[in-house]
Design a protein around this motif. Sequence first.
Motif, PDB file in Angstrom:
ATOM      1  N   GLY A 142     -30.688 -21.936  -4.542  1.00 30.21           N
ATOM      2  CA  GLY A 142     -29.414 -21.432  -4.028  1.00 30.21           C
ATOM      3  C   GLY A 142     -29.441 -20.049  -3.450  1.00 30.21           C
ATOM      4  N   ALA A 143     -30.603 -19.433  -3.326  1.00 30.54           N
ATOM      5  CA  ALA A 143     -30.612 -18.045  -2.867  1.00 30.54           C
ATOM      6  C   ALA A 143     -30.244 -17.904  -1.400  1.00 30.54           C
ATOM      7  N   ASP A 144     -30.343 -18.952  -0.617  1.00 27.02           N
ATOM      8  CA  ASP A 144     -29.907 -18.817   0.782  1.00 27.02           C
ATOM      9  C   ASP A 144     -28.638 -19.632   1.022  1.00 27.02           C
ATOM     10  N   HIS A 145     -27.885 -19.828  -0.039  1.00 28.54           N
ATOM     11  CA  HIS A 145     -26.601 -20.505   0.091  1.00 28.54           C
ATOM     12  C   HIS A 145     -25.493 -19.494  -0.119  1.00 28.54           C
ATOM     13  N   PHE A 146     -24.356 -19.734   0.519  1.00 24.49           N
ATOM     14  CA  PHE A 146     -23.220 -18.873   0.194  1.00 24.49           C
ATOM     15  C   PHE A 146     -21.979 -19.722  -0.061  1.00 24.49           C
ATOM     16  N   PHE A 147     -21.128 -19.183  -0.904  1.00 23.60           N
ATOM     17  CA  PHE A 147     -19.895 -19.872  -1.304  1.00 23.60           C
ATOM     18  C   PHE A 147     -18.727 -18.907  -1.151  1.00 23.60           C
ATOM     19  N   VAL A 148     -17.580 -19.451  -0.837  1.00 19.62           N
ATOM     20  CA  VAL A 148     -16.382 -18.621  -0.754  1.00 19.62           C
ATOM     21  C   VAL A 148     -15.571 -18.835  -2.031  1.00 19.62           C
ATOM     22  N   VAL A 149     -15.443 -17.802  -2.834  1.00 17.70           N
ATOM     23  CA  VAL A 149     -14.717 -17.904  -4.099  1.00 17.70           C
ATOM     24  C   VAL A 149     -13.642 -16.821  -4.134  1.00 17.70           C
ATOM     25  N   PRO A 150     -12.488 -17.075  -3.530  1.00 14.34           N
ATOM     26  CA  PRO A 150     -11.524 -15.990  -3.382  1.00 14.34           C
ATOM     27  C   PRO A 150     -10.607 -15.760  -4.565  1.00 14.34           C
ATOM     28  N   ARG A 169     -28.058 -17.036  -8.095  1.00 14.53           N
ATOM     29  CA  ARG A 169     -28.864 -16.564  -6.976  1.00 14.53           C
ATOM     30  C   ARG A 169     -28.159 -16.662  -5.634  1.00 14.53           C
ATOM     31  N   ALA A 170     -27.016 -17.330  -5.628  1.00 13.64           N
ATOM     32  CA  ALA A 170     -26.354 -17.544  -4.338  1.00 13.64           C
ATOM     33  C   ALA A 170     -25.587 -16.293  -3.918  1.00 13.64           C
ATOM     34  N   THR A 171     -25.221 -16.227  -2.650  1.00 13.99           N
ATOM     35  CA  THR A 171     -24.383 -15.131  -2.156  1.00 13.99           C
ATOM     36  C   THR A 171     -22.929 -15.547  -2.288  1.00 13.99           C
ATOM     37  N   LEU A 172     -22.128 -14.652  -2.823  1.00 17.82           N
ATOM     38  CA  LEU A 172     -20.726 -14.993  -3.039  1.00 17.82           C
ATOM     39  C   LEU A 172     -19.845 -14.196  -2.092  1.00 17.82           C
ATOM     40  N   VAL A 173     -18.937 -14.890  -1.459  1.00 17.09           N
ATOM     41  CA  VAL A 173     -17.964 -14.247  -0.573  1.00 17.09           C
ATOM     42  C   VAL A 173     -16.641 -14.277  -1.321  1.00 17.09           C
ATOM     43  N   GLN A 174     -16.182 -13.131  -1.780  1.00 15.79           N
ATOM     44  CA  GLN A 174     -15.035 -13.125  -2.692  1.00 15.79           C
ATOM     45  C   GLN A 174     -14.105 -11.964  -2.385  1.00 15.79           C
ATOM     46  N   THR A 175     -12.867 -12.056  -2.892  1.00 14.66           N
ATOM     47  CA  THR A 175     -11.933 -10.952  -2.688  1.00 14.66           C
ATOM     48  C   THR A 175     -12.070  -9.903  -3.778  1.00 14.66           C
ATOM     49  N   PHE A 176     -12.571 -10.329  -4.934  1.00 12.05           N
ATOM     50  CA  PHE A 176     -12.647  -9.373  -6.028  1.00 12.05           C
ATOM     51  C   PHE A 176     -13.812  -8.425  -5.812  1.00 12.05           C
ATOM     52  N   GLY A 177     -13.600  -7.162  -6.082  1.00 14.58           N
ATOM     53  CA  GLY A 177     -14.711  -6.223  -6.002  1.00 14.58           C
ATOM     54  C   GLY A 177     -14.453  -5.036  -6.899  1.00 14.58           C
ATOM     55  N   GLN A 178     -15.308  -4.863  -7.862  1.00 15.33           N
ATOM     56  CA  GLN A 178     -15.215  -3.671  -8.694  1.00 15.33           C
ATOM     57  C   GLN A 178     -16.622  -3.294  -9.101  1.00 15.33           C
ATOM     58  N   LYS A 179     -16.929  -2.014  -8.983  1.00 11.48           N
ATOM     59  CA  LYS A 179     -18.305  -1.585  -9.242  1.00 11.48           C
ATOM     60  C   LYS A 179     -18.675  -1.824 -10.686  1.00 11.48           C
ATOM     61  N   ASN A 180     -19.916  -2.166 -10.898  1.00 17.20           N
ATOM     62  CA  ASN A 180     -20.440  -2.338 -12.248  1.00 17.20           C
ATOM     63  C   ASN A 180     -19.628  -3.319 -13.057  1.00 17.20           C
ATOM     64  N   HIS A 181     -19.155  -4.329 -12.405  1.00 18.63           N
ATOM     65  CA  HIS A 181     -18.374  -5.334 -13.103  1.00 18.63           C
ATOM     66  C   HIS A 181     -19.174  -6.617 -13.124  1.00 18.63           C
ATOM     67  N   VAL A 182     -19.014  -7.330 -14.204  1.00 14.71           N
ATOM     68  CA  VAL A 182     -19.755  -8.569 -14.367  1.00 14.71           C
ATOM     69  C   VAL A 182     -19.516  -9.532 -13.211  1.00 14.71           C
ATOM     70  N   CYS A 183     -18.268  -9.547 -12.736  1.00 16.25           N
ATOM     71  CA  CYS A 183     -17.906 -10.575 -11.761  1.00 16.25           C
ATOM     72  C   CYS A 183     -18.237 -10.186 -10.319  1.00 16.25           C
ATOM     73  N   LEU A 184     -18.861  -9.050 -10.117  1.00 16.57           N
ATOM     74  CA  LEU A 184     -19.296  -8.709  -8.769  1.00 16.57           C
ATOM     75  C   LEU A 184     -20.813  -8.656  -8.770  1.00 16.57           C
ATOM     76  N   LYS A 185     -21.368  -9.620  -8.070  1.00 15.67           N
ATOM     77  CA  LYS A 185     -22.830  -9.690  -8.041  1.00 15.67           C
ATOM     78  C   LYS A 185     -23.360  -8.729  -7.002  1.00 15.67           C
ATOM     79  N   GLU A 186     -24.585  -8.316  -7.186  1.00 14.24           N
ATOM     80  CA  GLU A 186     -25.253  -7.530  -6.155  1.00 14.24           C
ATOM     81  C   GLU A 186     -25.367  -8.383  -4.907  1.00 14.24           C
ATOM     82  N   GLY A 187     -25.009  -7.850  -3.748  1.00 13.84           N
ATOM     83  CA  GLY A 187     -25.175  -8.617  -2.515  1.00 13.84           C
ATOM     84  C   GLY A 187     -23.998  -9.497  -2.168  1.00 13.84           C
ATOM     85  N   SER A 188     -22.904  -9.409  -2.924  1.00  8.28           N
ATOM     86  CA  SER A 188     -21.734 -10.206  -2.565  1.00  8.28           C
ATOM     87  C   SER A 188     -21.044  -9.562  -1.374  1.00  8.28           C
ATOM     88  N   ILE A 189     -20.276 -10.378  -0.702  1.00  8.60           N
ATOM     89  CA  ILE A 189     -19.520  -9.865   0.430  1.00  8.60           C
ATOM     90  C   ILE A 189     -18.053  -9.880   0.029  1.00  8.60           C
TER      91      ILE A 189
END
Lengths: 526, 435
Positions: B165-173, B198-218
């Motif tokens: 899944g490392a070259d897959h992306f999902f939209v999880v808003p 391992r996937a890239t996540l496209v999400q609305t949530f964003g907070q630094k150093n938070h469990v729910c924000l992965k490195e490399g998310s958009i």
Amino acid sequence: MMKSLLPQSQLRRSAAAAASAAAARSSGGASGGGGADGVSSDAGAGGRAPATSTFWFLLHALCCLVSLFLGFRFSRLLFFLLFSTTALYSSTSSSSSSAVLRATTTTTTTTTTTTTTTNTFTLSFAAGSNPPPSNPSNHSAALDDAAGHTQSHVVVGRHGIRIRPWPHPDPVEVMRAHRIMERVQEEQRRWYGVKEPRHVLVVTPTYSRAFQALHLTGLLHSLRNVPYPLTWIVVEAGGTTNATASLLARSGLTIVHIPFPDRMPHDWADRHATENRMRLHALRVIRERKMDGVIVFADDSNVHSMELFDEVQKVQWMGAVSVGILAHTGTADQPRLSEEDKQNMPLPVQGPACNSSGQLAGWHTFNSLPFTGKTATVVGEAAPVLPRGLEWAGFVLNSRMLWKEADGKPDWVKDLDAVGENGEEIENPLILLNDASSVEPLGNCGKKILLWWLRVEARADSKFPQGWVIEPPLEVVIPAKRTPWPETTTELSSELVDTKPDQEDRRLSRTNRSSRSRSTTKRKEN
Amino acid sequence: MVGGRVGRGPVSAAALLVAACAFAVLFSSPVGAATAAVEVDGGAAQGNTERISGSAGDVLEDNPVGRLKVFVYDLPSKYNKRIVAKDPRCLNHMFAAEIFMHRFLLSSAVRTLNPEQADWFYAPVYTTCDLTPAGLPLPFKSPRMMRSAIQFLSRKWPYWNRTDGADHFFVVPHDFGACFHYQEEKAIERGILPLLRRATLVQTFGQKNHVCLKEGSITIPPYAPPQKMQAHLIPPDTPRSIFVYFRGLFYDNGNDPEGGYYARGARASLWENFKNNPLFDISTEHPATYYEDMQRSVFCLCPLGWAPWSPRLVEAVVFGCIPVIIADDIVLPFADAIPWDEIGVFVDEEDVPTLDTILTSISIDDILRKQRLLANPSMKQAMFFPQPAQPRDAFHQILNGLARKLPHPESVYIKPGDNRLNWTAGPVADLKRWK
């Protein structure tokens, strides 16, 4: 919906909530009920054997009762102080006020993704007025060693509501905010407003009378607020007077004060005609002096909005705006309008009428039928004063239209010299045009009323102090023997008695008459 | 739940904007690693907009076509179309980005039908479309649904197993992205779904150093309906006479009767400190002139709610009102393309009681500069998901973000001996079959 979070109310509410929430929490178990401390109670409650669950339930119920009494979640504090696995206990000492008790408890839990999460619960109980700001900042940064993940200093859970002790605005800051807004608005005007402001030429016919100072002062203040370069052309009937000149001189605007030889007549029909001739005279002066700009006809008793001056910047040659007509009745007894009249009473607006594509289709005029027979004929009469057909005030001209030669001057404009020579009635500026259909409707196609037409005047013979300065000053001489009080009542009664000249006045009177007394009563000397 | 605001519809760019004609004066930015440099242009003519350039460079106007190829998995309609057909409200709420992204990609020029050529793989799973009668999405079945979709595509196509899944992306808003819960503590406890590790996540949530924000998310903006906002525009020369504006809840009596949980007490603090301050026009009303009022304000507050993000940011940007973001450590949409700290004002939650001092002590030059940046049409375009898609809109910014992550490093391909995905990780309830 707004609830204040002062502790008094907190007592009441959390008492009710504590009982229900606490019960839910204790029975929630591993996945946690609605409580936010579900995570923490995992650590605490996870390892318990089912046999002792009744014991815990009873203990919990006891804590709930205590909470009801105390007013905060005592049970939670107890749980974490006694039963949490790894507890970092740091208590911040309370401030000087003895009524404040603060305890900070920190617990750590490890979640499945090997990240350390810390929950801090802060309880504060203040018997005083506002709860002191409690800062739940995380003291457990030192605990972070798992997975090399930088610790977020943002803490999940319950936070205090920070209220500063003096919540009122600081006047200096308010002034700064206003200055910021002014500057922002200036920038807005620069980007979106009129790009090249044109000179505004305001034409006002006036004459000296009681209400002149009232009307001119109002108009003067409006014109001072206009943000564009402005020249005020005042035409005065009966020649220029010092009173008018001094009023205009105080305005700080650029004034052109033009005398008009004829005196202003006393009846409305003639007055309207004279005013029209005065305006035409002003237009001729503009033409002679080749003044450049937008001509606005501002009668001294009208009221203008600032948007009018913004709107007139857009005029090409000749524009028309909507004028609100305020037919002034003057007295308390309004003319009795029949029901039918009331039904047919149209909106008191004069101005351009547009069709659906925004083109000029006709004119709205003021319907004077309901007022027939009840209008004022003499200036100062207490009856409605109505406008004629279309008022000059509703039109705006480009001064180049009047010049003898101007680039791009359209051919539907008559030459100014050809107008008014034969003494014909110059009712409205449309007479300056050959073709009235090229007039531009302004103000959102006449939908916005930008000024109001009003005629309020006193009787022609009403007296007022010259220049509104009292000269010589009033003198009141009071005999030493008597106190002033009877004299003043005498003075008042003497005015009343003015209407009954033959009646003897038996009341006490002054020995000396005031210079302004016009009483003809026989007075009895005492 | 965030606020309770319902999502809205699409727009045409031209009508919104004042054409950006020239560029503003030199400005040097003091910057740390992550923040932005504003491009300097000696062009000198007076302009009312300014060029926007984020930490990734001047990328807002990039065109992703030709820079990447995306393969769209043809999942059974029970994962996508049937869900929307059952509840079309999903097309209007603020989580509608997942649906519109799918539709955009189906007809986009970056789509490729040949998976061997694809750089990125997209699986259209509408996890945020299980709505309560009130219209709020329930995330309880979302982990199972995602898991079921991944199982399906890993069996049918080999590309998932090739890279785990490392070259897959999902939209999880949803509120907390792929943690699939609306309550923060529960979301943290769950963490990101293990299968998406391992996937890239496209999400609305964003907070630094938070469990729910992965490195490399958009991070993307929440969906906002462009037409609705477009319908409420007022002439731009209407003077801005409101200093600070906010409409919304301060206390959430339904979900947080005790107080202190909702918005980490920040909104309550706002109310208590500034309810009597004439500079602050804040209340819980729902006026009909909400959009018009925002256009008459200098500052618009965007405090956190149950989650740190909110559609208010989009609204503030569109209406030219400087956003005042009160959410600690928040990561804003397209943070590498848009220099948010040049555009908005960031206030720590603990500084809320002194918010009036903070706002009035911003220098007027800064404020005017922020307004110029906000007036930039690319800025407004990037916040929208218009139908049909337009150049430089949010869809394209997402693709730009994905393109910036290319080429894939060697580590995306699973080699023998590598740590494989644990298909049985996570709460037991998640392992149940979905439908």
